[in-house]
Design an enzyme around this catalytic site. Structure first.
Site, mmCIF file in Angstrom:
data_model
loop_
_atom_site.group_PDB
_atom_site.id
_atom_site.type_symbol
_atom_site.label_atom_id
_atom_site.label_comp_id
_atom_site.label_asym_id
_atom_site.label_seq_id
_atom_site.Cartn_x
_atom_site.Cartn_y
_atom_site.Cartn_z
ATOM 1 N N GLY A 153 -1.595 17.344 -0.049
ATOM 2 C CA GLY A 153 -1.467 17.522 -1.492
ATOM 3 C C GLY A 153 -1.932 18.908 -1.898
ATOM 4 O O GLY A 153 -1.307 19.596 -2.701
ATOM 5 N N LEU A 154 -3.034 19.329 -1.299
ATOM 6 C CA LEU A 154 -3.614 20.622 -1.617
ATOM 7 C C LEU A 154 -2.670 21.741 -1.193
ATOM 8 O O LEU A 154 -2.414 22.697 -1.922
ATOM 9 C CB LEU A 154 -4.929 20.750 -0.851
ATOM 10 C CG LEU A 154 -5.962 21.669 -1.471
ATOM 11 C CD1 LEU A 154 -6.418 21.115 -2.810
ATOM 12 C CD2 LEU A 154 -7.154 21.809 -0.529
ATOM 13 N N ASP B 167 -16.808 21.923 4.602
ATOM 14 C CA ASP B 167 -15.379 21.818 4.372
ATOM 15 C C ASP B 167 -15.019 20.612 3.512
ATOM 16 O O ASP B 167 -14.006 20.594 2.828
ATOM 17 C CB ASP B 167 -14.693 21.700 5.748
ATOM 18 C CG ASP B 167 -13.196 21.742 5.631
ATOM 19 O OD1 ASP B 167 -12.695 22.818 5.285
ATOM 20 O OD2 ASP B 167 -12.550 20.703 5.849
ATOM 21 N N ASP C 217 16.072 -19.001 7.636
ATOM 22 C CA ASP C 217 14.645 -18.777 7.840
ATOM 23 C C ASP C 217 14.339 -18.135 9.192
ATOM 24 O O ASP C 217 13.225 -17.669 9.418
ATOM 25 C CB ASP C 217 13.871 -20.100 7.695
ATOM 26 C CG ASP C 217 13.925 -20.625 6.258
ATOM 27 O OD1 ASP C 217 14.684 -20.059 5.455
ATOM 28 O OD2 ASP C 217 13.219 -21.601 5.949
HETATM 29 S S1 SF4 Z 1 18.447 -19.613 1.063
HETATM 30 FE FE1 SF4 Z 1 16.249 -19.288 1.214
HETATM 31 S S2 SF4 Z 1 15.481 -21.179 2.108
HETATM 32 FE FE2 SF4 Z 1 17.688 -21.133 2.502
HETATM 33 S S3 SF4 Z 1 17.909 -20.213 4.484
HETATM 34 FE FE3 SF4 Z 1 18.081 -18.564 3.015
HETATM 35 S S4 SF4 Z 1 15.974 -17.793 2.852
HETATM 36 FE FE4 SF4 Z 1 15.841 -19.793 3.814
#
Ligand code: SF4
Lengths: 534, 417
Positions: free
Chosen positions: A427-428, A292, A36
């Site tokens: 685009g034009l 324009d 995480d």
């Molecule tokens: S598996 Fe999912 S919850 Fe576990 S560390 Fe990796 S991202 Fe985080």
């Protein structure tokens, strides 16, 4: 269980990180596994921050689970407090820690830390990032202010009290945060706009605020709810408990900025703003009126963003640039009601979804000439060969420009004019180059100015980038019979600007189906054109 | 092993880690095997991690995704299993080109004890061979970053056909071009029977058996090696193919294991080594004497440190590694200079204090730390680039060194007055 390939929003604890990282003097202890910690890069890479977000992760491992993860939490909290000496501490958990129920918040409350502790309960399996940011900002302010709430029945101070107190009126700017779209520049723009109207800024939060600043929130005469996704719950709570009125109009675009100033002036008992202020202060009105811009008339735009920017974009597109909004939607479920109302005003049904494939399908069906969306829509639009401007988070590093590029206020309107019209011009230009591609001066390879886009007139754009089944124009009749485009039909179709080609193809095929025509020649195409332009 | 005694005791750290989890390896594995799909069974965090690590949304429909658990799935495992089967069914119906489906466990799925092995079995039975379903865990409570690849490869081992024939099996993902180059070189030495795991097509699995000799391209495949050894294969002990020295020793070890005449091996490798060293020369001049600090991240830190010290003349301040596998590092550790400080695990705040105190010229670290360190005045190199770039082999040695020289060059180029 829900299959997700790409997501608009991260988990709710990332919203909490946005609040903590936006502020000074706040630290966040997050009970979470090591993976995480990826969330740090959102700040250090995408926002290019020069410091790590103020987050300590417990990074517990499987082998800790048998033992005492609560001890690990306490140790992490104590170390974080000792090391960073925060003025306020946020304590919470990510999805995995939520399952092992260590209750880090209660653990922290049981420790003698000597700093205000706010425990965050952010249900990871039902809520998302923006909700987490809003809840964190609200819980943090409530935690710091709850002892200061006047007892029920106390007379609430009026928004005009500045007159008695012999000072200028002052307001809070609520909601700007890291990883929000152009928040840094919006704050600067609003500060100068308010200063021009004799209004002081009391506190900006969370961006740049310290906990001590949050304690001063009730001293404002009004709260400006700039990003309801983040500041909505806090504004309502301050209104209920401290009687601070809220201005909820988000000043993005000419009309909204003018309306915002009118509301604010009348609320504070100030002179109404001068009528010609917009014309004097922003170039958008004149640029849009100038000859324009005639070619912008009726351009079909598809809008998908967070609620704040989607609603604002719809208003600007339809009223200030003369576009036709052909699709409007948002991934912000919490603000779905407001988005639906905005869509209804335009005779549309809002698309509320966090499935980007559904959004891409809706985009393809609407056959727009311009897409205003997030980075996800930019990719979808690229696959469909439609010009796109990014108007909302989730951010890519490109959405944090070095230059001053607000969305709010008069300068924001200038920025919006440029950044929306530019892709259309490209685009034009692309189309003009396509038209002249048979001229001998044309050198292959000097074809495209569009970043990474394929040469649209030579190759159907839908095959350009993606790898799996793409959203391509229909090539079979709804009844299942095959429609065939003759060489002359295809040739004529290729002469049509690529950004409307999808629509023309679809209309022609629908027309052919209706008439039972199996072969589409150039004549069929023109008949269909005449039919649909009635 | 005797030589390693010249290294001071390893610094063992158990504080906050700043390393991705094993899910991250999906980012390169799905490119390696274009006919496979990686379905993480996890949370919104897992989906966000992969998305953030992958950087940009290049594909309309990528060959990886996350089955995000909702509150209902947590309430009852029966429902969760049913939901998973439904979701996989929909996915496979929509993506008929998928030949192998990896069910990838995450922290949440591990904690609620969702049995993905059983799920794989159920779905395998239902699919009747149209798709092969395997499972492994990339969870952050069990795996770091590159270890995810180890899990994925281990899950393939039971599917490998058996063969007693002699063959060389290269284990660990290499960039396609690099792999081709190695195959050419082995063929020049007379070693024709060379296969790779992972293969380029998930269905084109190499056989394994008592004749199989394993040559490790990556140092993070310990479980895969053990599983292959159980099928009769034997590991060739060698340093990793980073730098001229490592690459030559790696190829030579393989050749020796198959009894190829050292003369012939030298004929192939010597000119390569000579050319590789020549290409390295200007980079060595740049890097020589510069002090290097490696934070634990990709598990490539030890072989990289060996290369940067021995071939580029860098001084090693600290070499961090997420975990120290002495067996798989047996050929690498003796090549580190005397006194090299190794650290295992992490306590990121303390480690950053050591970085600040030792003022290295270059820090190798993850993406979360790079800009903050740059802002403090340190030149950095992101380690994630090392797992995406073709860096293996003699011909790549200069490119590899260049990755480290570039941040230093850049600092010299920029001027503000
Ligand atoms: S598996 Fe999912 S919850 Fe576990 S560390 Fe990796 S991202 Fe985080």
């Amino acid at each position: 269980m829900e299959l997700t390939l790409w997501t608009y929003e991260g988990p709710p604890h990332v919203g909490a990180m946005r609040v903590a990282a936006s502020m000074e003097g706040v630290h966040y202890v997050l009970h979470a596994p090591q993976g995480d910690t990826y969330a740090d890069l959102l700040f250090t890479m995408i926002e290019r921050r020069d410091r790590r977000p103020p987050v300590t992760y417990t990074t517990f491992q499987a082998r800790d689970l048998g033992g005492d993860t609560a001890e690990l939490v306490k140790r992490s909290i104590q170390q974080a407090v000792d090391r960073f000496q925060p003025e306020a501490l946020l304590v919470g958990e990510s999805c995995t820690a939520e399952l092992i129920q260590d209750q880090p918040g209660s653990l922290a409350h049981g420790m003698d830390l000597g700093v205000p502790v706010v425990s965050l309960d952010l249900p990871a399996y039902s809520k998302k990032e923006n909700w987490g940011a809003a809840e964190t900002l609200y819980q943090l302010c409530r935690g710091l202010l709850k002892d200061l709430v006047p007892p029920p029945g106390t007379a609430k101070p009026g928004p005009e009290r500045w007159k008695q107190e012999n000072r200028r009126p002052r307001v809070n700017l609520l909601g700007p945060s890291l990883l929000g779209f152009r928040c840094r520049d919006d704050v600067r723009e609003l500060r100068s706009l308010l200063a021009d109207h004799g209004i002081d800024v009391n506190v900006v939060a969370p961006l740049g605020a310290r906990p001590a600043d949050l304690i001063r929130l009730p001293a404002a005469d009004a709260n400006l709810c700039l990003y309801p996704e983040v500041a909505g719950p806090l504004c309502s709570w301050l209104e209920r408990n401290f009687g601070t009125p809220v201005v909820r109009t988000v000043p993005i675009g000419i009309g909204a900025t003018a309306q915002f100033l009118r509301e604010l002036s009348s609320l504070l008992g100030l002179e109404p703003p001068e009528l010609r202020e917009a014309d004097r202060s922003s170039r958008l009105p004149w640029y849009s009126k100038s000859v324009d811009s005639t070619y912008l008339t009726g351009k079909r735009v598809f809008i998908f963003a967070d609620a704040t920017h989607a609603i604002a974009a719809a208003r600007i597109a339809s009223r200030e640039l003369g576009f036709t909004v052909v699709g409007l939607g948002s991934y912000s479920r919490e603000q779905a009601r407001e988005v639906r109302a905005a869509a209804q005003e335009l005779g549309l049904e809002a698309l509320i979804s966090d499935d980007y494939l559904a959004v891409e399908q809706a985009m393809a069906d609407a056959a727009p000439e311009l897409v205003l969306g997030t980075q996800m829509e930019r990719h979808s639009a690229k696959r469909l060969g439609i010009p796109c401007a990014v108007i909302s988070a989730p951010l890519h590093v490109q959405d944090v420009p070095a230059r001053y590029a607000p969305q709010m206020g008069w300068e924001g309107a200038n920025v919006i004019f440029d950044s929306w019209v530019h892709p259309l011009m490209m685009g034009l230009e692309e189309h003009l180059i396509g038209m002249f591609r048979h001229d001998f001066e044309f050198v292959d390879g000097h074809f495209s100015h569009l970043e990474g886009a394929s040469a649209p007139a030579l190759q159907p754009p839908a095959t350009a980038a993606g790898e799996a089944p793409e959203v391509t124009p229909l090539s079979a009749t709804p009844e299942g019979g095959a429609l065939r485009w003759t060489a002359s039909g295809e040739a004529e179709l290729s002469r049509i600007p690529f950004f409307v080609r999808g629509k023309v193809r679809r209309n022609t095929e629908a027309y052919a189906n209706e008439r039972g025509v199996a072969e589409i020649t150039e004549e069929t195409l023109y008949e269909a054109k005449a039919h649909f332009s009635r | 092993m005797a030589l390693t005694s010249t290294l001071p005791p390893v610094l063992r750290e158990s504080g906050q880690r700043e390393v991705f989890c094993g899910l991250t390896s999906i980012v390169w594995l799905h490119r390696r095997m274009p006919d496979a799909f990686f379905l993480v069974v996890g949370s919104r965090t897992c989906a966000h991690l992969i998305q953030s690590a992958a950087g940009v949304m290049i594909f309309a429909e990528p060959r990886f995704g996350t089955a995000i658990l909702g509150e209902r799935d947590l309430a009852g495992l029966a429902d969760a299993n049913e939901e998973l089967d439904r979701l996989v069914g929909d996915l496979l119906a929509r993506r008929p080109e998928i030949r192998t489906l990896f069910l990838v466990g995450s922290c949440p799925s591990e904690v609620i004890k969702l049995d993905l092995a059983k799920a794989a079995e159920r779905i395998n039975t239902r699919m009747q061979g149209r798709v092969r379903v395997v499972n492994y865990s990339g969870s952050g409570i069990e795996t770091t970053f590159t270890q995810g690849e180890d899990g994925a490869l281990t899950s393939l081992v039971p599917l490998l056909p058996s063969s007693p024939d002699p063959q060389l099996l290269i284990v660990g993902t290499l960039a396609d071009g690099v792999e081709e180059r190695f195959l050419t070189l082995f063929a020049r030495m007379g070693l024709e029977s060379v296969r790779t795991l992972p293969p380029r097509q998930s269905t084109d699995l190499p056989p394994v058996g008592p004749g199989t000799r394993l040559l490790l391209a990556q140092p993070f495949v310990a479980d895969t090696v053990r599983a292959l050894e159980r099928r009769g294969a034997q590991r060739i002990s060698a340093p990793y193919p980073l730098g001229v020295e490592g690459s030559c020793a790696w190829m030579a070890a393989a050749a020796a294991a198959f009894g190829i005449d050292p003369q012939r091996v030298a004929e192939v490798l010597d000119p390569l080594a000579e050319r590789g060293r020549r290409a390295l020369e200007p980079l060595r001049r740049k890097l020589e004497g510069k002090r290097l600090f490696l934070l634990p991240d990709s598990q490539l830190e030890i072989p990289l440190a060996r290369f940067l010290h021995r071939e580029c003349g860098m001084e090693l301040v600290e070499v961090g590694t997420p975990y120290l596998d002495r067996q798989l590092m047996a050929e690498e550790l003796p090549l580190l200079p005397e006194g090299t400080q190794l650290s295992e695990g992490q306590d990121v705040e303390k480690q950053l204090e050591r970085v600040r105190a030792s003022r290295p010229d270059l820090v190798v670290c993850g993406m979360g730390l790079a800009n903050p360190l740059e802002a403090e005045g340190f030149a950095t190199k992101w380690s994630i680039e090392l797992v995406f770039s073709p860096i293996h082999g003699c011909d790549q040695a200069a490119d590899l060194a260049e990755l480290f020289a570039r941040p230093l060059n850049r600092r010299e180029l920029l001027q503000w007055n």
